[in-house]
Design a protein around this motif. Structure first.
Motif, short mmCIF file in Angstrom:
data_model
loop_
_atom_site.label_atom_id
_atom_site.label_comp_id
_atom_site.label_asym_id
_atom_site.label_seq_id
_atom_site.Cartn_x
_atom_site.Cartn_y
_atom_site.Cartn_z
N UNK A 51 0.83 -1.19 0.00
CA UNK A 51 0.00 0.00 0.00
C UNK A 51 0.87 1.25 0.00
N UNK A 52 0.39 2.26 -0.70
CA UNK A 52 1.06 3.56 -0.68
C UNK A 52 0.60 4.26 0.59
N UNK A 53 1.53 4.44 1.50
CA UNK A 53 1.15 5.02 2.78
C UNK A 53 1.55 6.48 2.90
N UNK A 54 2.07 7.06 1.85
CA UNK A 54 2.48 8.47 1.90
C UNK A 54 1.50 9.33 1.12
N UNK A 55 0.86 10.22 1.81
CA UNK A 55 -0.01 11.20 1.17
C UNK A 55 0.80 12.43 0.85
#
Length: 169
Positions: free
Chosen positions: A39-43
Motif C-alpha cells: 500500500x502507498x502510505x504516503x499522502x
C-alpha cells in the motif's frame, strides 16, 4: 562526469560472492515485482496544488512495488512533481502560441507575429532546460533505470560495509 552504475547482469568486473549477493539483494529491492503489492502510505503534503498532488500520486502508484523512496526523499519528490506540472504548463503555452502562428497574417500584424515567434523560441529554450533538470531529479530519486542501478550499487556497498562490522569505517 561520474560513470553510470550498471546492473549486475551488465557487469564485467570480477566480484566476490559476498559482493554479488549484496548487489543482487539491493537490485531486487529496487526492481518492480508485480507479484507483491504494498500500500502507498504516503499522502502528498497538504499545501500542494491539486495538479502537483495528481503527479505525486501517479508516481507513487507507479513505484508502489519498489522499495525506492524514503522519508528523506519527500521534499525532492515534491520539487520534482512541481517541475512536472510547470513543464506541462509551459508546453500548453507553447502549443497555444504555435496554433496562433500557423497563419501569421490572418488578423495579426507582422511585428506581432515576430513577437510571438520570439516568445515561442524563449519558451522552448526554458522547456529544454527544465526537462534536463527534471531528468537529473528523476535520476537522483531512482525514477530512471540508471538511477535505480546507481541506488542498488549504493545499497550493496552499504550492506557490504555493514558485513565488515565497521572495521574499515
Amino acid at each position: 562526469m561520474a560513470t553510470r552504475a550498471k546492473t549486475l547482469d551488465n557487469q564485467t568486473k570480477h566480484l566476490t560472492a559476498k559482493e554479488i549477493a549484496a548487489r543482487e539483494e539491493a537490485e531486487n529491492s529496487l526492481t518492480p515485482s508485480r507479484s507483491k503489492k504494498r500500500e502507498i502510505d504516503r499522502e502528498p503534503p497538504r499545501d500542494l496544488a491539486k495538479p502537483v498532488k495528481t503527479v505525486w500520486r501517479r508516481i507513487l502508484r507507479r513505484t508502489s512495488d519498489i522499495e525506492l523512496l524514503e522519508d528523506a526523499d519527500i521534499d525532492v519528490l515534491t520539487v520534482y512533481c512541481s517541475m512536472v506540472v510547470r513543464i506541462n504548463t509551459l508546453r500548453e503555452t507553447v502549443d497555444t502560441l504555435s496554433e496562433r502562428l500557423t497563419d501569421p497574417l490572418e488578423g495579426m500584424e507582422v511585428k506581432d507575429w515576430i513577437s510571438c515567434l520570439n516568445k515561442l523560441d524563449s519558451l522552448t529554450g526554458k522547456i529544454q532546460k527544465q526537462e534536463a533538470l527534471l531528468l537529473s531529479y528523476a535520476d537522483k530519486l531512482g525514477l530512471t533505470p540508471a538511477g535505480r542501478a546507481h541506488l542498488a550499487k549504493k545499497r550493496a556497498e552499504a550492506a557490504e560495509d555493514d558485513t565488515e562490522g565497521g572495521l574499515f569505517a
